[in-house]
Design an enzyme around this catalytic site. Structure first.
Site, short mmCIF file in Angstrom:
data_model
loop_
_atom_site.label_atom_id
_atom_site.label_comp_id
_atom_site.label_asym_id
_atom_site.label_seq_id
_atom_site.Cartn_x
_atom_site.Cartn_y
_atom_site.Cartn_z
CB CYS A 1 -1.43 0.14 1.72
SG CYS A 1 -2.38 0.63 0.58
NE ARG B 1 -9.38 5.53 2.60
CZ ARG B 1 -7.81 6.12 2.99
NH1 ARG B 1 -7.22 7.19 2.36
NH2 ARG B 1 -7.15 5.12 3.14
CG HIS C 1 -3.13 -3.67 4.44
ND1 HIS C 1 -2.23 -2.76 4.71
CD2 HIS C 1 -4.18 -1.98 3.70
CE1 HIS C 1 -2.27 -1.77 3.93
NE2 HIS C 1 -2.94 -1.61 3.17
#
Ligand code: GLN
Length: 241
Positions: free
Chosen positions: A92, A126, A187
């Site tokens: 990320c 997002r 993640h």
């Protein structure tokens, strides 16, 4: 046999338990009789020897601090290491800052480490949620949460997005494989759900260090069942949309 892992900026970039990935590498390597030493390195510390370089994700501010430190004193080392086939896992924010640049919302370009052939730009909204990616190793499952959009300028994608957004929400690519470095938005921790990817990183590091590597298979029944369950659930949600 021994592997050194450097967790770079462990105190700045470690959202969503990203360091769980290091624990997974250690556990799966040690089950095969390979000792693993983990070194935590932050601003001003020296990296020294490493066989796997790891960077997690983080908030914009911490990402900027990490990037400044890399640009000040680490670009040559990390670039040389990666070009020489050094193994890396960059997640990320750590993935973004390894690229050429990050264009912020005003269009201003913030220089990156230029280690990976990618660039990123701020996007509207997002990308948050679970993600499924088809890769040549296995179908990967992870969790993404990023506003930046990343575009590949070389290398190859880690895989093709089957559910979720990945690099930019447009071209169905997720992550990158460049030489022996992997960048990804996943993640998770990514490697607990995706044992073949974990073993692939161990294998790459062992081959680079010792010239060969045979990893005997481990019992992954529960990991794979849990993943299968997640894939079914997400694809069903998708079909109902
Ligand atoms: N700050 C970056 C973004 O939102 C990275 C976020 C993260 O590492 N989770 O795009």
């Amino acid at each position: 046999m021994e592997l050194e892992i450097v967790h770079l900026y462990h105190d700045l970039l470690n959202t969503y338990g990203d360091d769980g990935n290091i624990k997974l590498i250690k556990m799966r390597a040690e089950k095969r009789g390979i000792n693993v030493n983990i070194k935590k390195v932050s601003v001003g510390d020296s990296i020294g020897n490493t066989d796997i370089l790891f960077l997690g994700g983080g908030q914009e501010y911490e990402q900027t601090l990490a990037c400044e430190d890399i640009l000040k004193s680490r670009v040559d080392f990390i670039k040389g290491y990666t070009e020489d086939g050094g193994v890396g896992l960059f997640i990320c924010g750590g993935y973004q800052l390894m690229g050429e640049f990050y264009a912020d919302a005003s269009g201003k370009k913030v220089k990156g480490a230029s280690v990976l052939p990618i660039h990123s730009e701020a996007g509207e909204g997002r990308f948050t949620g679970n993600i499924i990616v088809r890769s040549s190793l296995e179908t990967l499952v992870g969790f993404e949460n990023h506003s930046g959009r990343t575009f590949l300028d070389g290398g190859e994608a880690l895989g093709e997005v089957l559910f979720g957004n990945g690099n930019n929400g447009k071209d169905k690519t997720e992550g990158i494989i460049y030489k022996n470095a992997v960048g990804t938005y996943m993640h998770g921790p990514l490697l607990s759900k995706n044992p073949a990817l974990c073993d692939d990183l161990i294998r790459r590091a062992m081959i680079r260090k010792y010239g060969s590597c045979i990893l005997e298979p481990l019992e992954d029944e529960y990991e794979l069942l849990a993943k299968q369950d997640m894939i079914k659930k997400l694809l069903k949600e998708d079909a109902l949309k």
